[in-house]
Design a protein around this motif. Structure first.
Motif, short mmCIF file in Angstrom:
data_model
loop_
_atom_site.label_atom_id
_atom_site.label_comp_id
_atom_site.label_asym_id
_atom_site.label_seq_id
_atom_site.Cartn_x
_atom_site.Cartn_y
_atom_site.Cartn_z
N PRO A 171 0.81 -1.23 0.00
CA PRO A 171 0.00 0.00 0.00
C PRO A 171 0.84 1.27 0.00
CG PRO A 171 -0.19 -1.19 2.10
CD PRO A 171 0.49 -2.11 1.14
N VAL A 172 2.04 1.23 0.60
CA VAL A 172 2.91 2.41 0.55
C VAL A 172 3.31 2.71 -0.89
CG1 VAL A 172 5.23 3.25 1.13
CG2 VAL A 172 3.81 2.23 2.90
N LEU A 265 11.84 -4.51 16.42
CA LEU A 265 12.99 -4.42 15.51
C LEU A 265 12.54 -4.32 14.06
CD1 LEU A 265 15.59 -6.97 16.97
CD2 LEU A 265 15.54 -4.48 17.23
N ILE A 266 11.60 -5.17 13.66
CA ILE A 266 11.12 -5.17 12.28
C ILE A 266 10.44 -3.85 11.94
CG2 ILE A 266 9.46 -6.25 10.70
CD1 ILE A 266 10.13 -8.92 12.11
N SER A 267 9.79 -3.25 12.94
CA SER A 267 9.12 -1.97 12.68
C SER A 267 10.12 -0.88 12.35
CB SER A 267 8.28 -1.56 13.90
OG SER A 267 9.11 -1.21 15.00
N PHE A 268 11.37 -1.00 12.85
CA PHE A 268 12.40 -0.01 12.48
C PHE A 268 12.55 0.04 10.96
CE2 PHE A 268 14.91 -0.76 16.69
CZ PHE A 268 13.97 0.02 17.36
N ASP A 269 12.75 -1.13 10.37
CA ASP A 269 12.96 -1.22 8.92
C ASP A 269 11.73 -0.75 8.16
OD1 ASP A 269 14.42 -1.95 6.56
OD2 ASP A 269 13.21 -3.76 6.44
N THR A 270 10.55 -1.20 8.62
CA THR A 270 9.31 -0.85 7.92
C THR A 270 9.05 0.64 7.96
OG1 THR A 270 8.43 -3.00 8.60
CG2 THR A 270 6.86 -1.39 7.75
N THR A 274 9.15 3.53 4.93
CA THR A 274 7.98 4.37 4.68
C THR A 274 8.35 5.85 4.70
OG1 THR A 274 6.56 2.71 5.74
CG2 THR A 274 5.65 4.91 5.48
N LEU A 275 9.18 6.26 5.66
CA LEU A 275 9.59 7.66 5.75
C LEU A 275 10.43 8.07 4.55
CD1 LEU A 275 10.49 7.91 9.55
CD2 LEU A 275 8.43 8.79 8.40
N VAL A 276 11.29 7.16 4.07
CA VAL A 276 12.09 7.45 2.88
C VAL A 276 11.19 7.61 1.66
CG1 VAL A 276 13.81 6.52 1.29
CG2 VAL A 276 14.20 6.39 3.76
N THR A 277 10.23 6.68 1.51
CA THR A 277 9.30 6.76 0.38
C THR A 277 8.49 8.05 0.41
OG1 THR A 277 9.12 4.34 0.35
CG2 THR A 277 7.40 5.59 -0.79
N LEU A 281 12.39 11.34 5.29
CA LEU A 281 13.74 10.98 5.71
C LEU A 281 14.62 10.84 4.48
CD1 LEU A 281 15.55 10.10 8.15
CD2 LEU A 281 14.86 7.75 7.64
N GLU A 282 15.82 11.43 4.55
CA GLU A 282 16.75 11.36 3.43
C GLU A 282 17.39 9.98 3.38
OE1 GLU A 282 20.74 13.66 1.75
OE2 GLU A 282 19.53 14.53 3.37
N GLU A 283 17.48 9.43 2.19
CA GLU A 283 18.03 8.09 2.02
C GLU A 283 19.55 8.11 2.22
OE1 GLU A 283 17.66 4.39 -1.21
OE2 GLU A 283 16.93 6.40 -1.70
N GLY A 284 20.11 7.01 2.78
CA GLY A 284 21.54 6.85 2.89
C GLY A 284 22.14 7.28 4.21
N GLN A 285 21.34 7.65 5.20
CA GLN A 285 21.88 8.03 6.50
C GLN A 285 22.31 6.79 7.27
OE1 GLN A 285 19.89 11.12 8.71
NE2 GLN A 285 18.61 11.67 6.97
N GLY A 286 23.51 6.86 7.88
CA GLY A 286 24.10 5.69 8.52
C GLY A 286 23.27 5.10 9.63
N TRP A 287 22.74 5.95 10.52
CA TRP A 287 21.96 5.43 11.64
C TRP A 287 20.69 4.75 11.16
CZ3 TRP A 287 16.97 7.04 12.41
CH2 TRP A 287 16.57 8.22 11.76
N ALA A 288 20.08 5.30 10.11
CA ALA A 288 18.87 4.70 9.57
C ALA A 288 19.17 3.35 8.91
CB ALA A 288 18.21 5.65 8.57
N GLU A 289 20.30 3.27 8.23
CA GLU A 289 20.67 2.01 7.60
C GLU A 289 20.97 0.93 8.65
OE1 GLU A 289 23.91 3.01 5.06
OE2 GLU A 289 22.61 3.67 3.41
#
Length: 476
Positions: A171-172, A265-270, A274-277, A281-289
């Motif tokens: 849906p995203v 933990l899985i919600s972090f990735d999800t 969603t925020l990147v899409t 949130l800007e893509e490629g940030q180390g903490w987010a990765e």
């Protein structure tokens, strides 16, 4: 791999796909040929029939098989390990007892479904089902009757949340392609998913469970055990490799923590995806990765298994070698599940690469009907033809994106279109869908029974969601 340029017209490709499904059902249901062998054989025949160059067919077969196996094998392996540890230490029994004491026996299926709706908000369908399976089986063992009464409400809840509501990727992606708001899609999708679950899953599961008896499968977790983790033989004095008699079962809080941990933990990735899409949130940030790595399903489940070993197993099992033996025993029975699910992905991958989706899309691009009906119909036909709900979602969104832009729709209406597409991508799960085989093997059902239960329930879920969205579309 990319889809080939179709060698035949849409009608011929649809006939080939229908013939492949019919042949597969004949081999499995009439000739009783093993499902794994049947799926690989029909995949090869289908690849030849649609016109793939012979030299490319091995790569075509590996496309769907490797993709499905890569996502399913680690998930199922770690999930079953976690489930086995919960079961043998009495953790699943503690959770089931608490659930029943709070809601009562009659409302146990409803309680399982509501819990799965909450757990299913951040977690994918297959991961949620694997983690929840020991609780479903423990509750079903306690009260008896058909497994469907307890399994379908929970499995259907995970399916509803995964298909209809952000932050799940389908849906995203659809909301993004159509130019809608992901936040509005979430606010609209959640209540529609809950209503569709109750009407299309909860009520239907009661009807199916009363008419079709499915025994509790022993293949994943072995014999039923008491709250200290003992089998009936161990209760009578025999010794085994399981939790030692006399040890107190884990607390409800500890068990709940272990179940919630992988979901967090899985919600972090999800959520990060969603925020990147959404562009927040800007893509490629180390903490987010790094959070994304922790939130990838295999890594999240692996960490949870390690926690379960430390907090559940070691205090209740005499040695680490016995813990290892218990985990090893849990892996053997799932080999067939993993291979058959991978072969189901192989068959769906062949159909996907055959060009049937593109050919069908071209013929459906202008149906001359209401936009929301068109969205549902296109997604349904794509889902039935090639099996992948994700492909049906993304392809349908792309097909109607131009019409949606021309119609100058608001975010609320776009969110209803996303629900309609998701509903069409949900219905009629059958033998070209790897999820069909996962459910079939987890619940111990043959193919005919899975078609009569899971396929029916997925269809009533999707139709219910579409009817709610269609009704709101007429109002606005």
């Amino acid at each position: 791999m990319e889809a080939i340029e179709p060698a035949y017209g849409t009608a011929t490709l649809l006939l080939i796909a229908a013939g492949a499904v019919a042949l597969l059902l004949f081999l499995i249901m009439k000739l009783k040929l093993h499902a794994f062998v049947s799926l690989v054989l029909v995949s090869v025949i289908t690849a030849l029939a649609v016109g793939f160059p012979v030299a490319q067919i091995p790569d075509v077969l590996m496309f769907g098989f490797a993709d499905t196996l890569g996502s399913v094998a680690l998930l199922v392996a770690f999930g079953v390990m976690l489930g086995r540890l919960l079961e043998v230490t009495g953790g699943a029994q503690v959770l089931a007892d608490t659930l029943i004491n709070r809601f009562g026996e009659r409302r146990a299926p409803f309680a399982l479904g509501v819990a799965a709706l909450l757990f299913g908000f951040p977690i994918f369908f297959d991961a949620g089902l694997v983690v929840f399976l020991p609780i479903i089986l423990t509750v079903a063992r306690r009260f008896g009757g058909s497994l469907l009464v307890y399994a379908l409400p929970a499995a259907g809840a995970f399916a509803a949340m995964h298909a209809i509501t952000p932050p799940h990727p389908g849906p995203v992606a659809a909301a993004d392609v159509l130019g809608g708001s992901i936040g509005v899609t979430m606010l609209v999708g959640i209540p529609i998913a809950v209503v569709a679950w109750y009407v299309g899953v909860m009520l239907v599961s009661r009807w199916l469970g009363a008419r079709i008896h499915i025994p509790i499968p022993e293949v994943l977790f072995g014999e039923a055990r008491d709250s200290s983790g003992r089998t009936p033989e161990q209760q009578g004095g025999a010794n085994g490799n399981e939790a030692a008699p006399g040890h107190r079962p884990p607390s409800f809080g500890l068990v709940l923590l272990l179940l919630l941990f992988p979901l967090v933990l899985i919600s972090f990735d999800t959520v990060i995806d969603t925020l990147v899409t959404a562009g927040t949130l800007e893509e490629g940030q180390g903490w987010a990765e790094f959070l994304g790595l922790l939130g990838s399903t295999p890594v999240a489940l692996m960490i949870t298994v390690l926690l379960a070993i430390a907090l559940l197993a070691r205090p209740r099992v005499s040695s680490m070698s016995e813990v290892t033996a218990t985990l090893d025993d849990s892996l053997g029975p799932i080999c067939s599940i993993i291979l058959i699910t991978g072969a189901g992905g192989m068959f769906g991958g062949v159909l996907e690469l055959s060009g049937i989706g593109g050919a069908l899309s071209d013929s459906l691009s202008d149906l001359g009907m209401s936009l929301i009906v068109q969205a549902f119909v296109i997604a349904t036909l794509l889902r039935v033809a090639q099996g992948s709900a994700t492909v049906a979602l993304t392809t349908t969104s792309g097909l109607i994106a131009g019409a949606v832009a021309d119609a100058n729709l608001g975010d609320f209406q776009i969110s209803l279109l996303v629900v309609a597409i998701a509903a069409g991508a949900t219905v009629l799960s059958h033998v070209n869908d790897s999820g069909f085989w996962l459910v079939s093997r987890f619940f111990g059902m043959d193919e005919k029974t899975t078609l009569k239960t899971w396929t029916v329930m997925e269809t009533t879920l999707g139709v219910s969601a579409f009817l709610v969205a269609g009704g709101l579309w007429l109002v606005v």
